[in-house]
Design a protein around this motif. Structure first.
Motif: not given
Length: 367
Positions: A162-164, A171-174, A290-292, A297-298
């Protein structure tokens, strides 16, 4: 020269996390068991005694089993449940993998027992040991651990779909936890006459057409190292880091590979939908932040003038009756050679922008 093709690298990146999830969970279970027992010497007699060789084999086996689940999930099992709800997917897949993993537990235990007892896997003592194991609390514990690992990896697979996988990794690596400035190439792709097609075939059929349309782009995007940023209705936004997109003209090659993919499926589209979808695209490059972003919803978000400019370039495709338009700024950085023909279309005033931008069309030379 890269050792792995784009497609091989893509699937490797999708499968490897399954092996890592299983391995990390195995270490957690082993550490918990060690903490509870004090040492492995006081474990149940049906449990394999942990020695360095056994530990190496167990870690390798768990990692390989996780990767096998990943291979099956990516290439086979997921396709069986594409149109099912999330609960149906999880339950159905869980049952399929449970049967397979029961067999793998049998094989793995027999090998580990033969290593511990320093005898052949076909020795009666090894099989007697397995029979005792099968009816023991150790077997129940193993099933619970395997079941939990399986459930977690299946949930990962659904989130990744769903996210890719690239977004999930970021996301995991921040990577984009703090806004980052980077240079990127963007391609905005828009289906031609989408409103007319939707009215002709109906909303449900049109949705199925979009599913096929986007699916048929997949290999072209993967093979040319593209990243899907967004699906917006009948529009798709694809991006590359500048260095990767310029390499071997991947960003331009992607467009023509997508075009070829639809041409190869023209009979399918005519038979199923009565129309062969066509598309146009605009491309530009520049710096973005680029950023979160998001409260409820992130999401990974790109912001910068390059996106607005690319959208405006896409809008000029109808004006010039061209399928692919690029900014001259991007064309100057490419090495188009004899494979492509570029035509300078001048510097039209882009809607909503003060400054004009030089635009060029690019076409592929017939082979």
């Amino acid at each position: 020269m890269t050792l792995l093709s784009a497609k091989t690298r893509y699937y490797f990146q999708r499968i490897l996390p399954f092996g890592i999830i299983w391995l990390v969970l195995a270490w957690m279970f082993l550490s918990t068991e060690y903490a509870a027992l004090g040492d492995f010497a006081h474990g149940p007699k049906t449990a394999i005694k942990v020695t360095p060789l056994i530990l190496l084999f167990a870690c390798s086996a768990v990692f390989v089993i996780g990767c096998i689940v990943g291979v099956l999930e990516v290439f086979f099992v997921n396709r069986l449940f594409e149109k099912r709800s999330l609960p149906q997917k999880i339950i159905g897949k869980f049952c399929i993998y449970a049967v397979l993993l029961s067999i793998l537990i049998l094989v793995s235990y027999l090998i580990a027992a033969s290593i511990e007892m320093d005898t052949s896997i076909f020795d009666k003592k090894v099989w007697k040991r397995y029979t005792e194991f099968f009816f023991s609390i150790t077997y129940v514990s193993t099933l619970l651990q395997v079941g939990f690992s399986l459930l977690l990896s299946l949930l990962y697979a659904e989130i990744s779909d769903n996210l890719g996988s690239q977004v999930l990794l970021n996301f995991f690596t921040g990577k984009y936890h703090k806004p980052t400035r980077e240079s990127r190439i963007f391609m905005f792709v828009d289906m031609k006459d989408s409103t007319t097609i939707a009215e002709a075939v109906g909303s449900t059929t049109y949705f199925k057409l979009l599913q096929s349309y986007y699916y048929d782009f997949s290999n072209a995007i993967i093979n040319n190292y593209g990243e899907v940023y967004q699906y917006v209705g009948d529009e798709i936004v694809i991006t590359w880091k500048v260095k990767k997109g310029l390499n071997q003209n991947y960003c331009v090659r992607c467009f023509f590979d997508m075009e070829k993919a639809l041409q190869n499926k023209s009979k399918f589209y005519l038979r199923k939908f009565g129309v062969v979808p066509q598309f146009k695209a605009g491309m530009h490059c520049g710096e973005v932040t680029t950023g979160e972003i998001g409260a409820l919803k992130k999401d990974i978000f790109f912001t910068g003038d390059v996106l607005n400019t690319t959208a405006r370039i896409l809008g000029l495709c109808s004006t010039y009756q061209k399928n692919l338009l690029l900014s001259k700024e991007l064309v100057k950085q490419l090495s188009l050679g004899s494979e492509y023909v570029a035509e300078d279309l001048g510097s039209p005033q882009l809607k909503g922008k003060v400054n004009s931008i030089n635009v060029m069309s690019v076409e592929q030379v017939s082979q």
